[in-house]
Design a protein around this motif. Sequence first.
Motif, PDB file in Angstrom:
ATOM      1  N   VAL A 268       0.844  -1.198   0.000  1.00  0.00           N
ATOM      2  CA  VAL A 268       0.000   0.000   0.000  1.00  0.00           C
ATOM      3  C   VAL A 268       0.880   1.250   0.000  1.00  0.00           C
ATOM      4  O   VAL A 268       0.618   2.208  -0.743  1.00  0.00           O
ATOM      5  CB  VAL A 268      -0.967  -0.006   1.210  1.00  0.00           C
ATOM      6  N   ASP A 269       1.931   1.240   0.812  1.00  0.00           N
ATOM      7  CA  ASP A 269       2.845   2.386   0.867  1.00  0.00           C
ATOM      8  C   ASP A 269       3.508   2.630  -0.485  1.00  0.00           C
ATOM      9  O   ASP A 269       3.594   3.763  -0.954  1.00  0.00           O
ATOM     10  CB  ASP A 269       3.920   2.178   1.944  1.00  0.00           C
ATOM     11  N   ARG A 270       3.996   1.561  -1.115  1.00  0.00           N
ATOM     12  CA  ARG A 270       4.685   1.724  -2.397  1.00  0.00           C
ATOM     13  C   ARG A 270       3.763   2.298  -3.458  1.00  0.00           C
ATOM     14  O   ARG A 270       4.137   3.226  -4.182  1.00  0.00           O
ATOM     15  CB  ARG A 270       5.252   0.407  -2.893  1.00  0.00           C
ATOM     16  N   LEU A 271       2.557   1.769  -3.542  1.00  0.00           N
ATOM     17  CA  LEU A 271       1.613   2.265  -4.539  1.00  0.00           C
ATOM     18  C   LEU A 271       1.199   3.707  -4.231  1.00  0.00           C
ATOM     19  O   LEU A 271       0.993   4.500  -5.153  1.00  0.00           O
ATOM     20  CB  LEU A 271       0.387   1.354  -4.606  1.00  0.00           C
ATOM     21  N   SER A 272       1.100   4.056  -2.957  1.00  0.00           N
ATOM     22  CA  SER A 272       0.754   5.427  -2.574  1.00  0.00           C
ATOM     23  C   SER A 272       1.869   6.389  -2.932  1.00  0.00           C
ATOM     24  O   SER A 272       1.615   7.520  -3.363  1.00  0.00           O
ATOM     25  CB  SER A 272       0.477   5.513  -1.072  1.00  0.00           C
ATOM     26  N   GLU A 273       3.101   5.976  -2.749  1.00  0.00           N
ATOM     27  CA  GLU A 273       4.240   6.860  -2.972  1.00  0.00           C
ATOM     28  C   GLU A 273       4.672   6.949  -4.431  1.00  0.00           C
ATOM     29  O   GLU A 273       5.109   8.011  -4.885  1.00  0.00           O
ATOM     30  CB  GLU A 273       5.419   6.405  -2.115  1.00  0.00           C
ATOM     31  N   PHE A 274       4.568   5.836  -5.172  1.00  0.00           N
ATOM     32  CA  PHE A 274       5.120   5.810  -6.528  1.00  0.00           C
ATOM     33  C   PHE A 274       4.076   5.647  -7.625  1.00  0.00           C
ATOM     34  O   PHE A 274       4.418   5.653  -8.800  1.00  0.00           O
ATOM     35  CB  PHE A 274       6.168   4.695  -6.653  1.00  0.00           C
ATOM     36  N   GLY A 275       2.830   5.462  -7.260  1.00  0.00           N
ATOM     37  CA  GLY A 275       1.764   5.353  -8.245  1.00  0.00           C
ATOM     38  C   GLY A 275       1.562   3.932  -8.747  1.00  0.00           C
ATOM     39  O   GLY A 275       2.199   2.986  -8.277  1.00  0.00           O
TER      40      GLY A 275
ATOM     41  N   ILE B 165      -1.704  -6.495 -16.071  1.00  0.00           N
ATOM     42  CA  ILE B 165      -2.553  -5.901 -15.038  1.00  0.00           C
ATOM     43  C   ILE B 165      -1.772  -4.815 -14.305  1.00  0.00           C
ATOM     44  O   ILE B 165      -0.621  -5.017 -13.914  1.00  0.00           O
ATOM     45  CB  ILE B 165      -3.014  -6.974 -14.024  1.00  0.00           C
ATOM     46  N   VAL B 166      -2.419  -3.675 -14.137  1.00  0.00           N
ATOM     47  CA  VAL B 166      -1.842  -2.562 -13.383  1.00  0.00           C
ATOM     48  C   VAL B 166      -2.621  -2.448 -12.076  1.00  0.00           C
ATOM     49  O   VAL B 166      -3.852  -2.512 -12.052  1.00  0.00           O
ATOM     50  CB  VAL B 166      -1.930  -1.243 -14.179  1.00  0.00           C
ATOM     51  N   VAL B 167      -1.876  -2.274 -10.990  1.00  0.00           N
ATOM     52  CA  VAL B 167      -2.472  -2.134  -9.660  1.00  0.00           C
ATOM     53  C   VAL B 167      -2.279  -0.694  -9.210  1.00  0.00           C
ATOM     54  O   VAL B 167      -1.192  -0.125  -9.357  1.00  0.00           O
ATOM     55  CB  VAL B 167      -1.804  -3.095  -8.646  1.00  0.00           C
ATOM     56  N   SER B 168      -3.325  -0.113  -8.660  1.00  0.00           N
ATOM     57  CA  SER B 168      -3.227   1.247  -8.122  1.00  0.00           C
ATOM     58  C   SER B 168      -3.900   1.289  -6.752  1.00  0.00           C
ATOM     59  O   SER B 168      -4.735   0.444  -6.424  1.00  0.00           O
ATOM     60  CB  SER B 168      -3.859   2.263  -9.069  1.00  0.00           C
ATOM     61  N   VAL B 169      -3.527   2.272  -5.989  1.00  0.00           N
ATOM     62  CA  VAL B 169      -4.088   2.440  -4.653  1.00  0.00           C
ATOM     63  C   VAL B 169      -5.409   3.206  -4.774  1.00  0.00           C
ATOM     64  O   VAL B 169      -5.557   4.071  -5.641  1.00  0.00           O
ATOM     65  CB  VAL B 169      -3.081   3.162  -3.717  1.00  0.00           C
ATOM     66  N   THR B 170      -6.360   2.855  -3.939  1.00  0.00           N
ATOM     67  CA  THR B 170      -7.636   3.570  -3.908  1.00  0.00           C
ATOM     68  C   THR B 170      -7.525   4.740  -2.932  1.00  0.00           C
ATOM     69  O   THR B 170      -6.520   4.890  -2.231  1.00  0.00           O
ATOM     70  CB  THR B 170      -8.767   2.644  -3.435  1.00  0.00           C
ATOM     71  N   GLU B 171      -8.562   5.537  -2.872  1.00  0.00           N
ATOM     72  CA  GLU B 171      -8.574   6.645  -1.907  1.00  0.00           C
ATOM     73  C   GLU B 171      -8.476   6.102  -0.484  1.00  0.00           C
ATOM     74  O   GLU B 171      -7.775   6.669   0.357  1.00  0.00           O
ATOM     75  CB  GLU B 171      -9.838   7.501  -2.072  1.00  0.00           C
ATOM     76  N   ALA B 172      -9.141   4.975  -0.196  1.00  0.00           N
ATOM     77  CA  ALA B 172      -9.049   4.369   1.147  1.00  0.00           C
ATOM     78  C   ALA B 172      -7.619   3.904   1.434  1.00  0.00           C
ATOM     79  O   ALA B 172      -7.117   4.051   2.557  1.00  0.00           O
ATOM     80  CB  ALA B 172     -10.018   3.196   1.267  1.00  0.00           C
ATOM     81  N   GLY B 173      -6.950   3.365   0.436  1.00  0.00           N
ATOM     82  CA  GLY B 173      -5.566   2.941   0.596  1.00  0.00           C
ATOM     83  C   GLY B 173      -4.642   4.124   0.821  1.00  0.00           C
ATOM     84  O   GLY B 173      -3.737   4.085   1.665  1.00  0.00           O
ATOM     85  N   ARG B 174      -4.877   5.204   0.092  1.00  0.00           N
ATOM     86  CA  ARG B 174      -4.072   6.421   0.251  1.00  0.00           C
ATOM     87  C   ARG B 174      -4.277   7.007   1.647  1.00  0.00           C
ATOM     88  O   ARG B 174      -3.327   7.432   2.301  1.00  0.00           O
ATOM     89  CB  ARG B 174      -4.442   7.442  -0.824  1.00  0.00           C
ATOM     90  N   GLN B 175      -5.503   6.994   2.117  1.00  0.00           N
ATOM     91  CA  GLN B 175      -5.791   7.515   3.458  1.00  0.00           C
ATOM     92  C   GLN B 175      -5.105   6.657   4.520  1.00  0.00           C
ATOM     93  O   GLN B 175      -4.521   7.180   5.465  1.00  0.00           O
ATOM     94  CB  GLN B 175      -7.296   7.558   3.696  1.00  0.00           C
ATOM     95  N   LEU B 176      -5.152   5.338   4.347  1.00  0.00           N
ATOM     96  CA  LEU B 176      -4.466   4.439   5.277  1.00  0.00           C
ATOM     97  C   LEU B 176      -2.967   4.732   5.290  1.00  0.00           C
ATOM     98  O   LEU B 176      -2.341   4.796   6.350  1.00  0.00           O
ATOM     99  CB  LEU B 176      -4.716   2.979   4.897  1.00  0.00           C
ATOM    100  N   HIS B 177      -2.394   4.926   4.117  1.00  0.00           N
ATOM    101  CA  HIS B 177      -0.973   5.259   4.004  1.00  0.00           C
ATOM    102  C   HIS B 177      -0.661   6.540   4.771  1.00  0.00           C
ATOM    103  O   HIS B 177       0.301   6.597   5.536  1.00  0.00           O
ATOM    104  CB  HIS B 177      -0.589   5.401   2.530  1.00  0.00           C
TER     105      HIS B 177
END
Length: 161
Positions: free
Chosen positions: A47-54, A97-109
């Motif tokens: 979650v952190d990696r996707l939040s920080e690097f997209g 497949i591309v994985v991205s963080v959701t708004e809930a994931g970004r908030q958790l981060h």
Amino acid sequence: MRAETPDTVTVMAQMMSDLGRLTSRARMRRDLAGQGVKLSPTDMWLVDRLSEFGPARMSELATWQSVDRSTMTTQVGKLEKLGLVQRAPAPDDRRAIVVSVTEAGRQLHEESRAAACTAFDSMLADWSDAERRQLTESLTHLVDSLVKHLSTKSEDHSTER
């Protein structure tokens, strides 16, 4: 008879062992991630990696965590069910497949990052600014060296996971 002073490398090896032991304790994980976080460290790293690097391809994430694609598929599936990440076909290659963080994931981060900052600020309350800077510089250098070491391919390391 005077006991020999341990050499620097021996002390570093012991400190790395101690850090691993201490940071794996439930209280430390809660302090650094936030009280409400129930994810494993591996899940939080993702979650952190996707939040920080997209967004990233599933294959890139598997390589980054040094796991099989099937393991990454399972991990992403768990986080997707929790609403923290989402999957979509890659725009340039519909098979990927591309994985991205959701708004809930970004908030958790953001919440876990704030909890970690609060915890470290408390733990290092009696350290001077210069000591904190020195620690940060040394840890940054250590992490860079670990990444370089782990990315070096050799016969001895070809089977590492």
